[in-house]
Design an enzyme around this catalytic site. Structure first.
Site, short mmCIF file in Angstrom:
data_model
loop_
_atom_site.label_atom_id
_atom_site.label_comp_id
_atom_site.label_asym_id
_atom_site.label_seq_id
_atom_site.Cartn_x
_atom_site.Cartn_y
_atom_site.Cartn_z
N SER A 172 4.87 -17.16 31.87
CA SER A 172 4.52 -17.53 33.24
C SER A 172 3.20 -16.93 33.67
CB SER A 172 5.63 -17.07 34.19
OG SER A 172 5.93 -15.70 34.00
N HIS B 31 5.23 -24.10 30.30
CA HIS B 31 5.89 -23.25 31.30
C HIS B 31 6.86 -24.06 32.17
CE1 HIS B 31 5.61 -20.65 35.16
NE2 HIS B 31 6.64 -20.28 34.42
N GLU C 253 4.43 -26.71 33.75
CA GLU C 253 3.00 -26.45 33.63
C GLU C 253 2.61 -26.52 32.16
OE1 GLU C 253 1.44 -23.54 37.14
OE2 GLU C 253 2.65 -22.60 35.59
N ASN D 283 2.53 -19.41 39.73
CA ASN D 283 2.68 -17.97 39.95
C ASN D 283 1.42 -17.31 40.50
OD1 ASN D 283 5.41 -17.50 39.31
ND2 ASN D 283 4.95 -17.78 37.15
#
Length: 291
Positions: A119, A140, A152, A190
């Site tokens: 992440s 991800h 992702e 994130n």
């Protein structure tokens, strides 16, 4: 490249969710972990989660049986060698991930694609430790994997177009949506989410509000489905801290400095739901704020 068999390293929260959706989509899955107990718990959880989908009419009983039949488990990384695609979903520590890829390499087919569910960690740096940086990228998934729609896809500096296209095709077959992110610390989700959580912890640390008031304020005032501290517990406070450290180290900006209270909770082993204590205590019938 036609992906048919997917190897998953790690049977934890993310790994078993990835195995779940891949098997339902028709892929053969081999799930690896260092603990047989973890593999057994993962298979039991996948069974329960697919059964929940059956009860809601989203999956048929036949599809459930077929999906479970497509998943095999192993304690040996060597048994992932015949996979067309590897998805590493181990703990969010770069040294652990590097060691996994180094152990895998001698057993892989030349055309096998390597990916990481990291992440936050640099895809380019992870890829550089392998013999196939052009066939390496970030993959991800969001948590919980069976529910969340986004994946992702992160290219490293050497990732080739064929590898990206093959991974994008897998995302499409899973019925999820791909977002392309550049290889910078924490990528998109994130990079935005973790500083917000960290700021919520600072708000608690500085006494601006208590756990309940902070979470209720964001749920009722910003229409968030979960408060930031509740979400941190769900993600895992150790994971939140690891990502903030990656942001702080990678971008060298003080605005990403992890809150000392977040560090203190992790030092105490209060990591959230997975340890039954974090910003909430989950040991009773109803979660109770710890501050």
């Amino acid at each position: 490249m036609d992906i048919q068999k997917i190897g998953i390293v790690g049977a934890g929260q993310m790994g078993n969710g990835i195995a779940h959706v891949c098997a339902l989509a028709g892929y053969d899955v081999v799930m690896n972990d260092v603990s047989q107990d973890s593999l057994d718990k993962a298979m039991a959880l996948i069974d329960r989660n697919i059964e929940r989908q059956v009860s809601r009419g989203k999956v048929s009983a036949e599809d459930k049986a077929a999906a479970l039949g497509r998943i095999s488990t192993t304690l040996r990384l060597t048994e992932l060698g015949s996979s067309d695609l590897i998805i590493e979903a181990a703990t969010e520590r770069e040294t652990v991930k590097q060691a996994i890829f180094e152990d895998l390499l001698p057993h892989l087919k030349p055309e096998t694609i390597l990916t990481s569910n990291t992440s936050s960690i640099s895809i380019t740096r992870l890829a550089s430790r392998t013999d196939r940086p052009e066939k390496f990228m970030g993959f991800h998934f969001m948590n919980p994997v069976p529910v969340m729609q986004l994946v992702e896809l992160i290219r490293g500096i050497a990732t080739d177009e064929e590898t990206f296209a093959a991974c994008k095709a897998v995302v499409d077959k899973l019925g999820k949506t791909a977002a392309t992110a550049e290889d910078f610390p924490a990528f998109i989700v994130n990079r935005i989410l973790m500083p917000m959580i960290n700021e919520a912890v600072y708000t608690l640390y500085e006494g601006v509000g208590n756990v309940k008031s902070i979470d209720e304020s964001m749920k009722l005032g910003a229409n968030h489905p979960m408060g930031p501290l509740e979400l941190a517990d769900f993600i895992g406070l150790d994971t939140c801290l690891a990502i903030m450290n990656v942001l702080h180290d990678g971008l060298a900006d003080t605005k990403y400095r992890p809150c000392p209270l977040l560090t203190k909770y992790v030092e105490a082993g209060w990591l959230g739901r997975k340890t039954q204590r974090g910003f909430y205590d989950y040991r009773g019938e109803v979660p109770v704020p710890t501050r």
